[in-house]
Scaffold this motif. Structure first.
Motif, PDB file in Angstrom:
ATOM      1  N   GLU A   1       7.675   8.501  -5.704  1.00  0.00           N
ATOM      2  CA  GLU A   1       6.563   7.675  -5.227  1.00  0.00           C
ATOM      3  C   GLU A   1       5.220   8.353  -5.482  1.00  0.00           C
ATOM      4  O   GLU A   1       4.238   7.693  -5.847  1.00  0.00           O
ATOM      5  N   ASN A   2       5.147   9.670  -5.305  1.00  0.00           N
ATOM      6  CA  ASN A   2       3.894  10.378  -5.587  1.00  0.00           C
ATOM      7  C   ASN A   2       3.612  10.428  -7.084  1.00  0.00           C
ATOM      8  O   ASN A   2       2.455  10.328  -7.507  1.00  0.00           O
ATOM      9  N   PHE A   3       4.638  10.575  -7.896  1.00  0.00           N
ATOM     10  CA  PHE A   3       4.441  10.596  -9.341  1.00  0.00           C
ATOM     11  C   PHE A   3       4.068   9.214  -9.877  1.00  0.00           C
ATOM     12  O   PHE A   3       3.406   9.108 -10.916  1.00  0.00           O
TER      13      PHE A   3
ATOM     14  N   SER B   1       0.836  -1.198   0.000  1.00  0.00           N
ATOM     15  CA  SER B   1       0.000   0.000   0.000  1.00  0.00           C
ATOM     16  C   SER B   1       0.872   1.250   0.000  1.00  0.00           C
ATOM     17  O   SER B   1       2.045   1.224   0.404  1.00  0.00           O
ATOM     18  N   PHE B   2       0.306   2.371  -0.445  1.00  0.00           N
ATOM     19  CA  PHE B   2       1.064   3.609  -0.578  1.00  0.00           C
ATOM     20  C   PHE B   2       1.643   4.065   0.756  1.00  0.00           C
ATOM     21  O   PHE B   2       2.819   4.445   0.848  1.00  0.00           O
TER      22      PHE B   2
ATOM     23  N   LEU C   1      -1.100  13.116   3.364  1.00  0.00           N
ATOM     24  CA  LEU C   1      -0.781  12.503   2.074  1.00  0.00           C
ATOM     25  C   LEU C   1      -1.251  13.379   0.910  1.00  0.00           C
ATOM     26  O   LEU C   1      -0.574  13.464  -0.128  1.00  0.00           O
ATOM     27  N   ARG C   2      -2.399  14.034   1.087  1.00  0.00           N
ATOM     28  CA  ARG C   2      -2.910  14.892   0.011  1.00  0.00           C
ATOM     29  C   ARG C   2      -1.987  16.074  -0.223  1.00  0.00           C
ATOM     30  O   ARG C   2      -1.677  16.416  -1.371  1.00  0.00           O
ATOM     31  N   TRP C   3      -1.518  16.699   0.846  1.00  0.00           N
ATOM     32  CA  TRP C   3      -0.614  17.835   0.695  1.00  0.00           C
ATOM     33  C   TRP C   3       0.773  17.383   0.235  1.00  0.00           C
ATOM     34  O   TRP C   3       1.463  18.119  -0.499  1.00  0.00           O
ATOM     35  N   SER C   4       1.185  16.206   0.634  1.00  0.00           N
ATOM     36  CA  SER C   4       2.464  15.681   0.146  1.00  0.00           C
ATOM     37  C   SER C   4       2.430  15.513  -1.372  1.00  0.00           C
ATOM     38  O   SER C   4       3.379  15.891  -2.074  1.00  0.00           O
ATOM     39  N   ARG C   5       1.342  14.964  -1.874  1.00  0.00           N
ATOM     40  CA  ARG C   5       1.210  14.759  -3.327  1.00  0.00           C
ATOM     41  C   ARG C   5       1.162  16.101  -4.046  1.00  0.00           C
ATOM     42  O   ARG C   5       1.837  16.300  -5.074  1.00  0.00           O
ATOM     43  N   SER C   6       0.369  17.048  -3.544  1.00  0.00           N
ATOM     44  CA  SER C   6       0.264  18.360  -4.174  1.00  0.00           C
ATOM     45  C   SER C   6       1.597  19.092  -4.156  1.00  0.00           C
ATOM     46  O   SER C   6       2.013  19.702  -5.165  1.00  0.00           O
TER      47      SER C   6
END
Length: 802
Positions: free
Chosen positions: A196-198, A45-46, A134-139
């Motif tokens: 990892e986010n990409f 899992s992520f 996680l949402r802010w990490s990806r953004s």
């Protein structure tokens, strides 16, 4: 214990079963293992993949990253938080951070890098939940890439790799700790979080993210500034670490990043399957008979093999009857059949530990003496259908026709598989059936094309090689590939749980040990869990990395795969994997070396509770450790790829006595793992002898039920003409010659090639400017005197007829 319903089973047998189960718990340390609910994939899992990047020893650095960011942020933006800024303000602040990476002061650069890492970690100080982090990490990672952060971090990484002062300082230290790799760990963590986010699927409502993802993948695969992809820089770090020149490199982060970069640029298992289907279409080959991933996922796990203690108990209940064929249950249960004498076993631990696909011998009740016929519930049941479609190679058809022609008409026709004149009708039907299941692989086509290019280099011209990410990676890895493989296996050996600590082995714990060793029992337990977890993550990343390389290179070109395979075999990969499995594999898979409350991102969004020795011993509540089972399956798959159709390597499995080791791995009730264990057992059964096959009929039956059938492959009898031991050395030598010829033809840019065009024009040849060595100008007159003027010219030799 209640009486059985038919009243014919004495209580003593139940007491025996209870005693037997208690003894088994004591001897193996575990109860009867249930089926493992495990779904194999490219990654876990992520959140699990993100958490494994950070060691528990690094937990105090989360607060340090936050403090570095907030100190700088307050000086630039007054009275606001990062989550309250609009896109323009966020970009402006990131630009100021990037300017801070270019300062001369090393400490200031590190603080700015920590602030960037805090952004990539999701500005957890402004978030209230894990999902928000996680949402802010990806953004933030997409924003960082858009502003050119990855390129700036890459330049700093190159500087740190070439930092001679840091390397010499680490070499002088008697013990290397976490502090020696601070800068490298921060930079690698930022890169890992970005990759990892990409790697995740882009959100449909953000088309700019999808475009950025493709741009980033291209940038990693086909670099513009250098001729080498980013993965090669990480491979260089691995070899530099293993050579002892840079012992402070944080290997866990390097290997995790290397694995994820290859997964992102080359593609995962689903991508490989799609590429394989597309490539077969391009070569004009028929479609695959089935999707192997779907078949494996639909398979059911079989019951684990019985231990020697269980077999002894069962033998005593049956009057010391040892032979228990799963294919001969009728004889076993026949009350009128005489007891057979005990069969000599090869070893006690391996006595009859095959597996039975339909009935668990531990759970099956003891059959009472019967007077009449068997009840319908006791009849042997067989699977409705085999999971795999059978396959036949062109070579198998040729061998079948060769033997048939020798038998019936007394001569052969070479590779002709069409002419059936003079052969009886049953042979015609057999050939028809064989051709119905004939399978031509991509590797067969590539080998045939390579033979044509070698035999007709002038007429066929230069080969058109597509510039794929895999091709670029192989071309850049080619000349140092043996060193890369040896380095990976060295680290795998050091991280294996069966390895003993040696003074001369490499230290893979440099990025997990703190500066000051723990003094309390609780801290010691925490560090012990962290060290074990650290080793497991390294094994996971290397196993996935090796499998990914083997599969992609095999699809790109078979000789690229064979080149990597040969160097893995030369570096003792086969005994290393067997050494890894020569342990209590159930204990390894069920290990609980994790502290959930310290895992990222949980530890950033929640207050840390008070840790106790009891909570550390309990661990998590999961049935098994995902990464350890994933590592085991990867290593088994890699071992299958190294040994498939290679008789010399199969003999290595036999010589290293792999059969009992592999059979113990069958105790794990997971279908995919059992499948690859059974494949490895199948290829060596012909070499293990008749007695082994006779004593392990349950394993033979499980192979028949679960492994793909190859028609005319008498794996269960050992009469294969390819099993001649004197051909083994010649087989490897021929393969090595073909690999060298392929590499020389495609990648050697030497102009003195045998078929290079020759300039026959005298004026053109004499007009060429030759680069002469610098010292030649000083000794030119001496050379003329010695080589020209002092040598008499014998004109008569020029006129002499040869």
């Amino acid at each position: 214990m209640e009486e059985p319903c038919n009243g014919s089973r004495p209580k003593g047998q139940f007491r025996g079963r209870e005693l037997f189960r208690a003894q088994r718990k004591e001897s193996e340390g575990s109860v009867d293992c249930p089926s493992v609910e495990f779904e194999y994939g490219d990654v876990d899992s992520f959140t699990a993949e993100l958490s494994e990047l950070f060691s528990y020893t690094e937990e105090p650095e989360f607060a340090l990253n936050k403090r570095c960011f907030e100190e700088d942020f307050k000086t630039q933006v007054k009275g606001e938080r990062w989550t309250q800024l609009n896109a323009v303000q966020q970009k402006a602040y990131v630009m100021r951070l990037l300017d801070g990476l270019e300062v001369v002061d090393r400490d200031k650069r590190l603080k700015v890098a920590r602030a960037i890492l805090y952004l990539a970690q999701g500005v957890f100080g402004d978030c209230g939940s894990e999902s928000e982090v996680l949402r802010w990490s990806r953004s933030n990672t997409f924003l960082l890439y858009e502003m050119g952060t990855f390129t700036a971090i890459l330049e700093l990484l190159n500087m740190e790799i070439d930092n001679i002062q840091a390397c010499s300082s680490a070499l002088r230290k008697p013990a290397i700790s976490l502090a020696d790799s601070t800068e490298l760990r921060v930079l690698l963590s930022v890169m890992y979080l970005m990759v990892e986010n990409f790697r995740l699927p882009a959100e449909p409502d953000r088309p700019e993210w999808a475009l950025a993802k493709e741009t980033f993948r291209t940038e990693l695969s086909f670099p513009v500034q250098t001729d080498e992809p980013f993965a090669l820089l990480l491979f260089t770090m691995v070899t530099k670490f293993c050579s002892g020149h840079a012992p402070h490199f944080p290997m866990k982060k390097v290997l995790l990043l290397l694995w994820k970069v290859l997964l992102f640029t080359l593609g995962g298992f689903e991508d490989l399957q799609a590429m394989k289907v597309k490539k077969r279409e391009g070569l004009g080959l028929p479609p695959l008979p089935e999707d192997s991933l779907q078949v494996v996922r639909s398979m059911r796990a079989a019951s684990p093999p019985a231990s020697a203690l269980e077999l002894l108990e069962q033998q005593q209940k049956r009057g010391r009857r040892v032979r228990r064929d799963s294919l001969d249950l009728y004889n076993e249960r026949d009350p009128f059949k005489n007891d057979e004498g005990a069969v000599d076993e090869e070893d006690n631990d391996d006595a009859d530990s095959g597996i039975e696909g339909e009935v668990d011998p531990l759970e099956r009740d003891i059959i009472p003496p019967l007077v009449a016929t068997y009840p319908t519930t006791e009849r042997v049941t067989f699977p409705k259908g085999l999971p795999w479609a059978p396959k036949v190679r062109e070579r198998d058809i040729e061998h079948f026709l060769e033997s048939s022609r020798n038998k019936f008409i007394g001569f052969t026709l070479g590779h002709d598989t069409e002419t059936l004149v003079g052969l009886p009708r049953p042979i015609h039907e057999s050939v028809k059936t064989l051709k119905q299941y004939k399978y031509v692989s991509i590797a067969d086509v590539q080998i045939r094309n390579e033979e044509e290019l070698e035999s007709c280099p002038v007429s066929l011209g230069e080969e058109n090689v597509p510039e794929t990410p895999c091709e670029v990676l192989y071309r850049t890895m080619l000349y140092n590939l043996p060193q890369y493989m040896i380095a990976l296996l060295k680290i795998l050996l050091a991280a294996a749980p069966t390895s003993k600590a040696k003074t001369d082995s490499i230290n893979i714990l440099a990025d997990v040990l703190p500066e000051e060793m723990p003094i309390t029992v609780l801290d010691s337990m925490r560090l012990g869990i962290d060290v074990n977890r650290h080793k497991e993550i390294i094994v996971k990343s290397i196993s996935a990395l090796l499998l990914l390389l083997l599969k992609h290179f095999k699809l790109n070109h078979i000789y690229q795969f064979e080149y990597v395979s040969q160097h893995l075999v030369f570096a003792n990969c086969i005994p290393l994997i067997l050494k890894f499995f020569n342990q209590n594999i159930m204990s390894y898979i069920c290990a609980k070396n994790s502290i959930c409350v310290l895992d990222y991102p949980y530890c950033t969004a929640h207050d840390l509770p008070e840790l106790t020795a009891e909570s550390l011993e309990t661990g998590d509540n999961s049935q098994f450790c995902w990464r350890n089972l994933f590592s085991c399956i990867n290593l088994l798959r890699a071992l299958n790829k190294l040994t498939k159709w290679k008789h010399s390597r199969t003999m290595m499995l036999v010589v290293f006595k792999s059969a009992p080791i592999l059979k113990r791995a069958l105790k794990v009730k997971q279908a995919m793992m059992q499948l690859y264990v059974l494949k490895l057992l199948k290829i060596q059964t012909k070499y293990l002898g008749r007695q082994w096959r006779k004593s392990n009929m349950k394993t033979m039956s499980a192979i028949y039920q679960n492994v793909r059938h190859r028609m005319n492959d008498d794996w269960a009898y050992g009469n294969d003409i390819d099993a001649r031991p004197w051909d083994f050395q010649a087989e490897e030598c021929t393969l090595r010659a073909n690999i060298e010829s392929f590499n020389s033809r495609r990648y050697d840019k030497n102009q003195n090639w045998e078929f290079a065009p020759v300039d026959n024009c005298l004026q053109s040849v004499l007009g060429q400017r030759l680069e002469l060595p610098e010292d030649f100008h000083y000794t030119y007159e001496l050379w003329l005197e010695r080589e020209v003027f002092s040598q008499p010219i014998r004109w008569e030799e020029l006129l002499r007829d040869e």
